[in-house]
Design a protein around this motif. Structure first.
Motif, PDB file in Angstrom:
ATOM      1  N   ALA A   1      37.985  13.459  71.965  1.00  0.00           N
ATOM      2  CA  ALA A   1      39.366  13.164  71.588  1.00  0.00           C
ATOM      3  C   ALA A   1      40.072  12.432  72.730  1.00  0.00           C
ATOM      4  O   ALA A   1      39.635  12.496  73.883  1.00  0.00           O
ATOM      5  N   THR A   2      41.163  11.751  72.403  1.00  0.00           N
ATOM      6  CA  THR A   2      41.976  11.090  73.425  1.00  0.00           C
ATOM      7  C   THR A   2      43.367  11.730  73.432  1.00  0.00           C
ATOM      8  O   THR A   2      43.551  12.815  72.883  1.00  0.00           O
ATOM      9  N   GLY A   3      44.336  11.063  74.041  1.00  0.00           N
ATOM     10  CA  GLY A   3      45.678  11.633  74.146  1.00  0.00           C
ATOM     11  C   GLY A   3      45.862  12.303  75.497  1.00  0.00           C
ATOM     12  O   GLY A   3      44.957  12.284  76.343  1.00  0.00           O
ATOM     13  N   SER A   4      47.020  12.899  75.688  1.00  0.00           N
ATOM     14  CA  SER A   4      47.294  13.488  77.008  1.00  0.00           C
ATOM     15  C   SER A   4      46.597  14.836  77.186  1.00  0.00           C
ATOM     16  O   SER A   4      46.209  15.188  78.300  1.00  0.00           O
ATOM     17  N   THR A   5      46.395  15.577  76.101  1.00  0.00           N
ATOM     18  CA  THR A   5      45.836  16.930  76.217  1.00  0.00           C
ATOM     19  C   THR A   5      44.458  16.963  76.889  1.00  0.00           C
ATOM     20  O   THR A   5      44.247  17.779  77.789  1.00  0.00           O
ATOM     21  N   PRO A   6      43.496  16.117  76.472  1.00  0.00           N
ATOM     22  CA  PRO A   6      42.160  16.270  77.056  1.00  0.00           C
ATOM     23  C   PRO A   6      41.967  15.618  78.423  1.00  0.00           C
ATOM     24  O   PRO A   6      40.907  15.777  79.019  1.00  0.00           O
ATOM     25  N   GLN A   7      42.986  14.938  78.947  1.00  0.00           N
ATOM     26  CA  GLN A   7      42.788  14.254  80.240  1.00  0.00           C
ATOM     27  C   GLN A   7      42.302  15.183  81.350  1.00  0.00           C
ATOM     28  O   GLN A   7      41.356  14.845  82.060  1.00  0.00           O
TER      29      GLN A   7
ATOM     30  N   LEU B   1      39.173  18.685  69.571  1.00  0.00           N
ATOM     31  CA  LEU B   1      40.327  18.208  68.808  1.00  0.00           C
ATOM     32  C   LEU B   1      41.628  18.485  69.555  1.00  0.00           C
ATOM     33  O   LEU B   1      41.721  19.433  70.339  1.00  0.00           O
ATOM     34  N   GLY B   2      42.614  17.656  69.248  1.00  0.00           N
ATOM     35  CA  GLY B   2      43.992  17.957  69.606  1.00  0.00           C
ATOM     36  C   GLY B   2      44.781  18.021  68.305  1.00  0.00           C
ATOM     37  O   GLY B   2      44.278  17.632  67.249  1.00  0.00           O
ATOM     38  N   ILE B   3      46.005  18.491  68.391  1.00  0.00           N
ATOM     39  CA  ILE B   3      46.845  18.551  67.188  1.00  0.00           C
ATOM     40  C   ILE B   3      48.087  17.687  67.421  1.00  0.00           C
ATOM     41  O   ILE B   3      48.702  17.734  68.493  1.00  0.00           O
ATOM     42  N   GLY B   4      48.434  16.877  66.432  1.00  0.00           N
ATOM     43  CA  GLY B   4      49.667  16.090  66.524  1.00  0.00           C
ATOM     44  C   GLY B   4      50.855  16.977  66.165  1.00  0.00           C
ATOM     45  O   GLY B   4      50.694  18.027  65.541  1.00  0.00           O
ATOM     46  N   ARG B   5      52.035  16.524  66.518  1.00  0.00           N
ATOM     47  CA  ARG B   5      53.238  17.313  66.171  1.00  0.00           C
ATOM     48  C   ARG B   5      53.394  17.434  64.663  1.00  0.00           C
ATOM     49  O   ARG B   5      54.013  18.365  64.159  1.00  0.00           O
TER      50      ARG B   5
ATOM     51  N   GLY C   1      50.804  17.876  62.756  1.00  0.00           N
ATOM     52  CA  GLY C   1      49.630  18.609  62.297  1.00  0.00           C
ATOM     53  C   GLY C   1      48.414  17.742  62.034  1.00  0.00           C
ATOM     54  O   GLY C   1      47.414  18.217  61.481  1.00  0.00           O
ATOM     55  N   HIS C   2      48.462  16.463  62.460  1.00  0.00           N
ATOM     56  CA  HIS C   2      47.274  15.620  62.213  1.00  0.00           C
ATOM     57  C   HIS C   2      46.116  16.036  63.111  1.00  0.00           C
ATOM     58  O   HIS C   2      46.311  16.610  64.172  1.00  0.00           O
ATOM     59  N   ILE C   3      44.891  15.743  62.643  1.00  0.00           N
ATOM     60  CA  ILE C   3      43.718  15.831  63.512  1.00  0.00           C
ATOM     61  C   ILE C   3      42.977  14.504  63.430  1.00  0.00           C
ATOM     62  O   ILE C   3      42.777  13.962  62.361  1.00  0.00           O
TER      63      ILE C   3
ATOM     64  N   HIS D   1      55.820  21.907  72.914  1.00  0.00           N
ATOM     65  CA  HIS D   1      56.031  20.971  71.800  1.00  0.00           C
ATOM     66  C   HIS D   1      54.948  21.104  70.737  1.00  0.00           C
ATOM     67  O   HIS D   1      55.084  20.548  69.657  1.00  0.00           O
ATOM     68  N   LYS D   2      53.868  21.850  71.044  1.00  0.00           N
ATOM     69  CA  LYS D   2      52.814  22.070  70.055  1.00  0.00           C
ATOM     70  C   LYS D   2      52.958  23.431  69.357  1.00  0.00           C
ATOM     71  O   LYS D   2      52.198  23.747  68.446  1.00  0.00           O
ATOM     72  N   ALA D   3      53.912  24.244  69.810  1.00  0.00           N
ATOM     73  CA  ALA D   3      53.993  25.630  69.302  1.00  0.00           C
ATOM     74  C   ALA D   3      54.194  25.675  67.791  1.00  0.00           C
ATOM     75  O   ALA D   3      53.575  26.491  67.099  1.00  0.00           O
TER      76      ALA D   3
END
Ligand code: PGA
Length: 266
Positions: free
Chosen positions: A51-57, A149-153, A155-157, A224-226
């Motif tokens: 996955a990409t995005g800020s979470t897995p960095q 996986l990450g989750i979008g605000r 709820g997307h995957i 922000h993911k809560a």
């Protein structure tokens, strides 16, 4: 998972809540390393969905660190990334190919031809064929051992965005070209210098190949993911919140959260 954490079970899924972001990231690192170790012992290739995005960095930073320390090799690993903007050049620093190059591929010993990212340069007339080929390659590689996986605000995957499909239809979604949801575009605005500049389409792995992975780790960090986390774990399955569909394969899913991301769980 070594660091102390709270364990919950919601929607039939394991949920591990860690005191902070660093501990949660390290737990995701541990689960990836376990997959690589198991593959090495069995003398087979590990097949990872990334996955990409800020979470897995931070996860990638830890993997790179361990590779540099000589304790982790990607020589017998192949990877398949969840998504890519469309159209986009791999040279564009905002492309996910470029992100993966920066954060992982250029820093470890993975074979370049085994580090797969959907191709944002494929002519549109061939996008569907390219996406179908991506799914065939995963299968020919033996299927995904692991999907991060990450989750979008919203709820997307991956870029499987909220839709009014039935659950059965959503679960069959293959890898394909999609339109990004307004929330996704808003969240990408900073990277693209304004919401109107966000590339509005993307290629995404479908829910079907994602959910076919033999193990799935959903990593969510930050307050922000809560809300999407709480809804995904407690609402009935619905294509309006794609992350709820993880409940359909509950026994192979682990949610790794930090306390702020778990803030709306009872
Ligand atoms: P983030 O993205 O890690 O940048 O929050 C997660 C997602 O949208 O899937």
């Amino acid at each position: 998972m070594s660091v102390s954490h709270r364990s919950l079970r919601l929607g039939g899924m394991n949920v591990a809540v860690f005191p902070d972001a660093e501990a949660a990231s390290l737990a995701a690192v541990d689960s990836l390393i376990e997959i690589l170790d198991t593959a090495r012992i069995r003398r087979r290739r590990a097949v990872l969905g990334l996955a990409t995005g800020s979470t897995p960095q931070p996860v990638y930073a830890h993997l790179v660190h361990r590779h540099r320390a000589g304790v982790l090799s990607f020589a017998n690993v192949s990877t398949y990334n969840l998504d890519e903007y469309y159209p986009i050049s791999p040279l564009d620093p905002r492309s996910y190919r470029s992100y993966m190059h920066r954060h992982l591929f250029s820093q470890v010993d993975i074979a370049p031809h085994r580090a797969h990212v959907l191709d944002g340069t494929v002519p549109e007339a061939f996008a569907a064929a390219h996406a179908a080929e991506f799914d065939r390659w995963i299968e020919a590689d033996g299927g995904l051992d692991f999907q991060l996986l990450g989750i979008g605000r919203n709820g997307h995957i991956g870029f499987n965005e909220p839709s009014d499909l039935t659950v059965a239809e959503a679960l069959r979604l293959p890898t394909r070209l999609v339109e990004l949801h307004p929330v996704t575009r808003a969240d990408a605005a900073r990277e693209f210098g304004g919401e109107n500049h966000v590339i509005p389409r993307a290629l995404t792995m479908g829910l079907a190949p994602i959910l076919a992975a033999r193990s799935i780790v959903m990593l969510a960090i930050g307050a922000h993911k809560a809300e999407p986390v709480a809804r995904a774990l407690t609402a009935p399955m619905t294509a309006l919140l794609p992350a709820t569909l993880l409940q359909s394969v509950a026994d192979k899913v682990t949610w790794i959260l930090d306390e702020p991301a778990a803030g709306r769980l009872a």
